[in-house]
Design an enzyme around this catalytic site. Structure first.
Site, PDB file in Angstrom:
ATOM      1  N   SER A  42       1.245  -1.090   0.179  1.00  0.00           N
ATOM      2  CA  SER A  42      -0.035   0.104   0.298  1.00  0.00           C
ATOM      3  C   SER A  42       1.101   1.010  -0.102  1.00  0.00           C
ATOM      4  O   SER A  42       1.628   1.382  -0.644  1.00  0.00           O
ATOM      5  CB  SER A  42      -0.980   0.082   1.097  1.00  0.00           C
ATOM      6  OG  SER A  42      -1.955   1.008   1.331  1.00  0.00           O
ATOM      7  N   ASP A 194      -5.579  -4.421  -2.073  1.00  0.00           N
ATOM      8  CA  ASP A 194      -4.197  -4.458  -1.320  1.00  0.00           C
ATOM      9  C   ASP A 194      -3.541  -4.568  -0.544  1.00  0.00           C
ATOM     10  O   ASP A 194      -3.565  -5.880   0.094  1.00  0.00           O
ATOM     11  CB  ASP A 194      -5.278  -2.967  -0.515  1.00  0.00           C
ATOM     12  CG  ASP A 194      -4.271  -2.389   0.756  1.00  0.00           C
ATOM     13  OD1 ASP A 194      -3.326  -2.825   1.448  1.00  0.00           O
ATOM     14  OD2 ASP A 194      -3.858  -0.563   0.357  1.00  0.00           O
TER      15      ASP A 194
END
Length: 341
Positions: A42, A194
């Protein structure tokens, strides 16, 4: 004074990643620190790739400038401007809402509507920022730092690590694709979310595919909260922190167990034995600061907030350097054995 080669493990956490920017900025100022590899998920992946590209194209100063350019671009863009005004209205957000209240409401909107409703055209300002600042073809050809970028395969829930040779803009966007905010990113027919869901950040590539015995983790989630949460907001926040930290703690527990078993077997020899015995984990974090920040503040891209986090990261990195790298040796500030039952 002798240089020390380290690897970096960079945790994700939305705009809280500006704390990592500050820590990296300070580390890049210190000529004693060389970087062999970086893992990230991320926002940690964003920092990893931006810094690696800056190092490849302009050395340490280039890396510092690349990070500054990236976060300054983030702080001047409304990353969530794709949200439909009618959806915000339906959620009861008044136009005169304060910044903090608006962020909190925006966060709640993502629980009421899917990104396919809020953002039907899959608009993502990060795509524009990365497109302007990073030449991925040049990064793949000239990047010297080993990169390990985490993403989560939607169909299986398994972790995928993108390395230098297969790193693209889509791979980086996949690593930062929050399911509540963006459409899944499709790569080679597979959808990805993610990377923080399955590794935040991944440690094993730094152990198995790098040579440095020193892994420096920059963490964005509080390592420990002394009080049990009781309010709805507190419970929600702690659940979010646990969900984005549990894989990291599990991996550390596995490392602690493997090292204990290695130490207990006097006959054990070989490359992995040596790696485990020499392994040192170092941490730069700020529980006091991060415990005060809400989950919704991960959406806050105001320049004042971003720069305050950067300054906090620089301060914590400075403290780490002074306390643990003031002599010829780099001393660990993290007790891996605490993860043993």
């Amino acid at each position: 004074m002798q240089n020390k080669t380290v690897t970096l493990a960079l945790q994700g956490g939305g705009s809280h990643g500006a704390f990592t920017w500050g820590a990296l900025d300070r580390l890049l100022e210190d000529p004693r620190i060389d970087i062999e590899g970086i893992s990230g998920a991320s926002a940690g992946a964003m920092n990893a790739v931006v810094m690696s590209y800056g190092l490849a194209t302009g050395g340490r100063d280039g890396a510092r400038q690349a990070l500054a350019d990236f976060w300054d671009s983030v702080s001047t863009r409304d990353l969530y401007s794709f949200m439909r005004p009618d959806a915000l209205s339906e959620a009861g957000i008044a136009s005169q809402a304060t910044s903090s209240a608006l962020l909190k409401h925006m966060f709640s909107v993502t629980r009421m509507f899917s990104p396919y409703q809020l953002n039907p055209f899959d608009l993502n300002p990060l795509r524009d920022i990365l497109g302007k600042q990073i030449d991925f073809e040049r990064l793949r050809a000239e990047g010297k730092v080993k990169l390990f970028i985490a993403a989560t395969q939607v169909s299986t829930g398994r972790l995928r690590i993108f390395r230098n040779d297969d790193l693209t803009q889509d791979a980086l966007l996949a690593s930062a694709c929050l399911p509540s905010m963006h459409h899944a990113v499709e790569i080679d027919g597979e959808a990805y979310w993610d990377g923080g869901l399955t590794a935040n950040p991944p440690i094993f590539p730094l152990l198995h595919l790098c040579n440095s015995p020193d892994i420096l983790a920059v963490l964005l989630h509080p390592f420990r909260r002394p009080l049990t949460p009781t309010s709805t907001d507190e419970i929600g926040q702690r659940l979010s922190e646990i969900s984005f930290s549990s894989t990291f703690f599990t991996e550390l527990g596995g490392l602690a167990l493997a090292r204990r078993e290695t130490e207990a077997d006097p006959e054990a020899r070989g490359h992995m034995h040596d790696r485990l015995m020499e392994l040192q984990i170092h941490v730069i974090d700020s529980d006091a600061l991060m415990s005060q920040l809400s989950v919704a503040s991960k959406l806050n891209t105001k320049a004042s907030f971003i720069h305050a986090l950067r300054d906090a990261g620089r301060t914590r990195a400075e403290h780490w350097l002074q306390e643990h790298f003031s002599g010829a040796e780099l001393q660990s500030n993290f007790d891996l054995s605490q993860f043993l039952a």
